[in-house]
Write a protein that holds these residues in place. Structure first.
Motif, PDB file in Angstrom:
ATOM      1  N   ILE A 227     -11.191 -11.293  37.688  1.00 36.63           N
ATOM      2  CA  ILE A 227     -12.289 -12.255  37.840  1.00 36.63           C
ATOM      3  C   ILE A 227     -13.004 -11.860  39.131  1.00 36.63           C
ATOM      4  CG2 ILE A 227     -12.931 -14.679  37.833  1.00 36.63           C
ATOM      5  CD1 ILE A 227     -11.252 -13.780  35.390  1.00 36.63           C
ATOM      6  N   LEU A 228     -14.147 -11.188  39.023  1.00 36.55           N
ATOM      7  CA  LEU A 228     -14.733 -10.488  40.155  1.00 36.55           C
ATOM      8  C   LEU A 228     -16.192 -10.875  40.384  1.00 36.55           C
ATOM      9  CD1 LEU A 228     -13.491  -6.893  39.171  1.00 36.55           C
ATOM     10  CD2 LEU A 228     -12.319  -8.533  40.655  1.00 36.55           C
ATOM     11  N   ASP A 229     -16.544 -11.192  41.636  1.00 35.72           N
ATOM     12  CA  ASP A 229     -17.943 -11.297  42.079  1.00 35.72           C
ATOM     13  C   ASP A 229     -18.755 -12.302  41.269  1.00 35.72           C
ATOM     14  OD1 ASP A 229     -17.446  -9.268  43.981  1.00 35.72           O
ATOM     15  OD2 ASP A 229     -17.801  -7.722  42.471  1.00 35.72           O
ATOM     16  N   ASN A 230     -18.138 -13.413  40.925  1.00 30.08           N
ATOM     17  CA  ASN A 230     -18.839 -14.474  40.213  1.00 30.08           C
ATOM     18  C   ASN A 230     -19.229 -15.597  41.175  1.00 30.08           C
ATOM     19  OD1 ASN A 230     -18.235 -13.496  37.305  1.00 30.08           O
ATOM     20  ND2 ASN A 230     -16.207 -13.594  38.230  1.00 30.08           N
ATOM     21  N   ILE A 231     -20.180 -16.424  40.762  1.00 29.66           N
ATOM     22  CA  ILE A 231     -20.598 -17.580  41.542  1.00 29.66           C
ATOM     23  C   ILE A 231     -20.258 -18.839  40.745  1.00 29.66           C
ATOM     24  CG2 ILE A 231     -22.521 -18.806  42.604  1.00 29.66           C
ATOM     25  CD1 ILE A 231     -23.946 -16.157  42.924  1.00 29.66           C
ATOM     26  N   PHE A 232     -19.491 -19.731  41.378  1.00 25.48           N
ATOM     27  CA  PHE A 232     -19.125 -21.007  40.768  1.00 25.48           C
ATOM     28  C   PHE A 232     -19.705 -22.126  41.621  1.00 25.48           C
ATOM     29  CE2 PHE A 232     -15.830 -17.924  39.791  1.00 25.48           C
ATOM     30  CZ  PHE A 232     -15.523 -18.149  38.452  1.00 25.48           C
ATOM     31  N   TRP A 233     -20.659 -22.865  41.064  1.00 25.97           N
ATOM     32  CA  TRP A 233     -21.178 -24.004  41.822  1.00 25.97           C
ATOM     33  C   TRP A 233     -21.659 -25.106  40.887  1.00 25.97           C
ATOM     34  CZ3 TRP A 233     -25.754 -21.324  44.873  1.00 25.97           C
ATOM     35  CH2 TRP A 233     -26.576 -20.652  43.978  1.00 25.97           C
ATOM     36  N   LEU A 252      -6.247 -10.631  39.186  1.00 29.95           N
ATOM     37  CA  LEU A 252      -6.975 -10.425  40.435  1.00 29.95           C
ATOM     38  C   LEU A 252      -8.211 -11.304  40.464  1.00 29.95           C
ATOM     39  CD1 LEU A 252      -7.651  -8.850  43.087  1.00 29.95           C
ATOM     40  CD2 LEU A 252      -8.808  -7.159  41.627  1.00 29.95           C
ATOM     41  N   PHE A 253      -8.359 -12.060  41.546  1.00 28.84           N
ATOM     42  CA  PHE A 253      -9.549 -12.853  41.813  1.00 28.84           C
ATOM     43  C   PHE A 253     -10.131 -12.354  43.130  1.00 28.84           C
ATOM     44  CE2 PHE A 253      -6.926 -15.262  39.029  1.00 28.84           C
ATOM     45  CZ  PHE A 253      -7.761 -16.024  38.243  1.00 28.84           C
ATOM     46  N   THR A 284      -8.196 -12.584  46.860  1.00 35.26           N
ATOM     47  CA  THR A 284      -8.629 -12.028  48.141  1.00 35.26           C
ATOM     48  C   THR A 284     -10.136 -11.828  48.177  1.00 35.26           C
ATOM     49  OG1 THR A 284      -8.196 -10.265  49.755  1.00 35.26           O
ATOM     50  CG2 THR A 284      -8.354  -9.600  47.449  1.00 35.26           C
ATOM     51  N   ALA A 285     -10.695 -11.849  49.396  1.00 35.10           N
ATOM     52  CA  ALA A 285     -12.111 -11.556  49.643  1.00 35.10           C
ATOM     53  C   ALA A 285     -13.054 -12.524  48.929  1.00 35.10           C
ATOM     54  CB  ALA A 285     -12.445 -10.113  49.263  1.00 35.10           C
ATOM     55  N   ASN A 286     -12.574 -13.744  48.638  1.00 31.03           N
ATOM     56  CA  ASN A 286     -13.424 -14.773  48.051  1.00 31.03           C
ATOM     57  C   ASN A 286     -13.987 -15.675  49.138  1.00 31.03           C
ATOM     58  OD1 ASN A 286     -12.685 -14.401  45.033  1.00 31.03           O
ATOM     59  ND2 ASN A 286     -10.691 -14.586  46.022  1.00 31.03           N
ATOM     60  N   ILE A 287     -15.119 -16.313  48.879  1.00 34.03           N
ATOM     61  CA  ILE A 287     -15.649 -17.355  49.752  1.00 34.03           C
ATOM     62  C   ILE A 287     -15.180 -18.683  49.195  1.00 34.03           C
ATOM     63  CG2 ILE A 287     -17.720 -18.490  50.618  1.00 34.03           C
ATOM     64  CD1 ILE A 287     -19.113 -15.789  50.535  1.00 34.03           C
ATOM     65  N   CYS A 310      -4.193 -13.827  50.747  1.00 30.99           N
ATOM     66  CA  CYS A 310      -4.664 -13.440  52.082  1.00 30.99           C
ATOM     67  C   CYS A 310      -6.060 -12.814  52.015  1.00 30.99           C
ATOM     68  CB  CYS A 310      -3.693 -12.457  52.724  1.00 30.99           C
ATOM     69  SG  CYS A 310      -2.057 -13.158  53.053  1.00 30.99           S
ATOM     70  N   GLY A 311      -6.812 -12.983  53.101  1.00 35.64           N
ATOM     71  CA  GLY A 311      -8.090 -12.291  53.225  1.00 35.64           C
ATOM     72  C   GLY A 311      -9.269 -12.998  52.603  1.00 35.64           C
ATOM     73  N   ASN A 312      -9.153 -14.299  52.339  1.00 34.71           N
ATOM     74  CA  ASN A 312     -10.283 -15.061  51.834  1.00 34.71           C
ATOM     75  C   ASN A 312     -11.071 -15.681  52.989  1.00 34.71           C
ATOM     76  OD1 ASN A 312      -9.734 -15.039  48.788  1.00 34.71           O
ATOM     77  ND2 ASN A 312      -7.770 -15.741  49.609  1.00 34.71           N
ATOM     78  N   PHE A 313     -12.357 -15.856  52.796  1.00 38.86           N
ATOM     79  CA  PHE A 313     -13.219 -16.445  53.815  1.00 38.86           C
ATOM     80  C   PHE A 313     -13.282 -17.952  53.568  1.00 38.86           C
ATOM     81  CE2 PHE A 313     -14.473 -12.109  53.007  1.00 38.86           C
ATOM     82  CZ  PHE A 313     -14.559 -11.563  54.275  1.00 38.86           C
ATOM     83  N   CYS A 314     -12.662 -18.724  54.454  1.00 40.03           N
ATOM     84  CA  CYS A 314     -12.489 -20.161  54.221  1.00 40.03           C
ATOM     85  C   CYS A 314     -13.381 -20.982  55.152  1.00 40.03           C
ATOM     86  CB  CYS A 314     -11.032 -20.554  54.437  1.00 40.03           C
ATOM     87  SG  CYS A 314      -9.891 -19.713  53.309  1.00 40.03           S
TER      88      CYS A 314
END
Length: 334
Positions: A227-233, A252-253, A284-287, A310-314
Motif C-alpha cells: 500500500i504505497l504513496d496513497n492519500i487518505f483524507w 508494506l505500508f 514506514t515513511a508515512n505521514i 519505525c520511521g513515520n512522520f508523526c
C-alpha cells in the motif's frame, strides 16, 4: 465527473507500450501478435450519437466498445489492455475467475486535470468492479464509491487465487459523503499493490465506511501486499477490517498520507490488528496525522506480531513511541 467533450468524433489513436520493452515503437502492442488492445468510448459525438457500440469488436480505435463490461467480455488472451476514453460509465463490471489473467483496464484521461473516465455502479448494492482473475492492472479511473457496496472488490476463495497480484494505480475513490468501501479485500487475495491513489469522503450513517477494508478473511489474511504513496483524507475509516482482528499480514505500508479528518473525523486510521494468523507488517515513511496511539486510530498486531512501525512522520510527538523529531520509533500504544 469527467470534463465533457462535445466535439468527440472518434477515439484518439493511442497504442499502449509493450510491457517489459522500453523502446518497441509507437504502435506498441498493436505490433505484437500475442496481445491485443480493446478500446471503450462512452462519449457522445457531435451528431448526438454514441461514439462506441458494443456490437463493435473494439480492436480498432475508430470502432470502440460502448461499455467496459463488453470490453472485458471480449478479452480472450493474457496481456490484453482495455483503453477507456474519458466519459461517465454507469455499470457493474465483473472480471470473472475464468477470464484471462494479467490484463489491464487503463483510463485514457489526464489525472492532473481531473479528466478521468468515471465508473459508478448501476446497482449500488453490488461492487462497481469485481475482480476474480489474477494479475489485472486497474489504472487512471475515477470510482464513485457505491452507497451500499465497494468500488472495487478483490475476490478469492479457498480453491481459487482470485484477485491475487492485482495492481490498482493512480485511481481516485470518491465516496461523495455516502460511499461504503473503496477497495474491499474479500477472501484475502495476496500480493496486491495499491499505489498513488486518493480516497476521499467515504462515510456511512453507522460509521462503517472504509477506504480499504478486509472483510471475509475466514481462511487467510491478505499477505505480502503493498500500500504505497496513497492519500487518505475525509474518510471515517481509512484502513482496517470488519472485525478488528483479520487485517493484513506481512505487508508494506509506505509513503502514504493518513489525515485525521476535518469535516469527517477518522475513527480508524491504520488498524492492522490481526488474530493468530499474525501481523508482522512494515509501516514506514508515512505521514500520520492526529494522535499516534490506539485511541487516535493507529493499531498494530498484538505482541510479537506487531511488526515494524519505525520511521513515520508523526504530528503527535507527545507519545513515547515518537522521538523528539516527530519520527516514530515504536508501534502505537494505548
Amino acid at each position: 465527473m469527467p470534463i465533457p467533450n462535445e466535439n468527440a468524433t472518434q477515439f484518439p489513436e493511442f497504442y499502449p507500450p509493450v510491457w517489459g520493452f522500453a523502446d518497441y515503437g509507437r504502435r506498441g502492442l498493436r505490433d505484437v501478435s500475442y496481445s491485443k488492445v480493446i478500446y471503450v468510448d462512452g462519449r457522445t459525438a457531435d451528431t448526438g450519437n454514441a461514439v462506441g457500440d458494443d456490437d463493435f469488436t473494439g480492436f480498432d480505435p475508430l470502432h470502440p466498445k460502448l461499455t467496459i463490461q463488453s470490453a472485458v467480455d471480449a478479452v480472450t488472451e493474457a496481456g490484453t489492455q482495455i483503453i477507456v476514453a474519458p466519459a461517465a460509465y454507469t455499470e457493474n463490471v465483473t472480471i470473472a475467475a475464468a477470464d484471462p489473467n494479467y490484463c489491464a483496464i487503463i483510463g485514457a484521461g489526464a489525472q492532473n486535470t481531473g479528466w478521468y473516465p468515471s465508473l459508478a455502479a448501476s446497482d449500488t448494492d453490488e461492487p462497481a468492479l469485481t475482480i476474480k482473475a489474477e494479475g489485472w492492472l486497474i489504472e487512471g479511473l475515477l470510482f464513485n464509491v457505491p452507497a451500499s457496496s465497494s468500488a472495487i472488490q478483490l475476490w478469492c476463495s479457498t480453491t481459487d487465487t482470485g484477485a491475487y497480484k492485482t495492481t490498482i494505480r493512480n485511481c481516485v475513490f470518491d465516496g461523495l459523503y455516502e460511499g461504503k468501501y473503496g477497495v474491499e479485500f474479500y477472501g484475502a487475495p495476496d500480493r496486491v499493490v495499491i499505489e498513488g491513489c486518493e480516497f476521499i469522503e467515504i462515510t456511512q450513517d453507522d460509521t462503517t465506511g472504509f477506504a480499504i477494508i478486509t472483510t471475509d478473511t475466514s481462511f487467510s489474511n491478505a499477505y505480502e501486499c503493498k500500500i504505497l504513496d496513497n492519500i487518505f483524507w475525509e474518510n471515517e475509516n481509512h484502513v482496517g477490517s470488519w472485525n478488528d482482528d483479520t487485517s493484513f499480514i506481512g505487508s508494506l505500508f509506505a509513503g502514504n498520507v493518513f489525515h485525521d479528518g476535518e469535516l469527517i473525523a477518522a475513527t480508524r486510521i491504520l488498524d492492522l490488528r490481526s488474530d493468530a494468523k499474525q501481523g508482522l507488517n512494515i509501516v514506514t515513511a508515512n505521514i500520520m496525522c492526529g494522535d499516534y496511539s490506539n485511541t487516535g486510530g493507529y493499531w498494530a498486531a498484538a505482541g510479537g506480531a506487531a511488526g515494524n512501525w519505525c520511521g513515520n512522520f508523526c504530528e503527535d510527538d507527545a507519545e513515547g513511541e515518537v522521538g523528539p523529531d516527530g519520527i516514530s520509533i515504536a508501534v502505537p500504544a494505548a
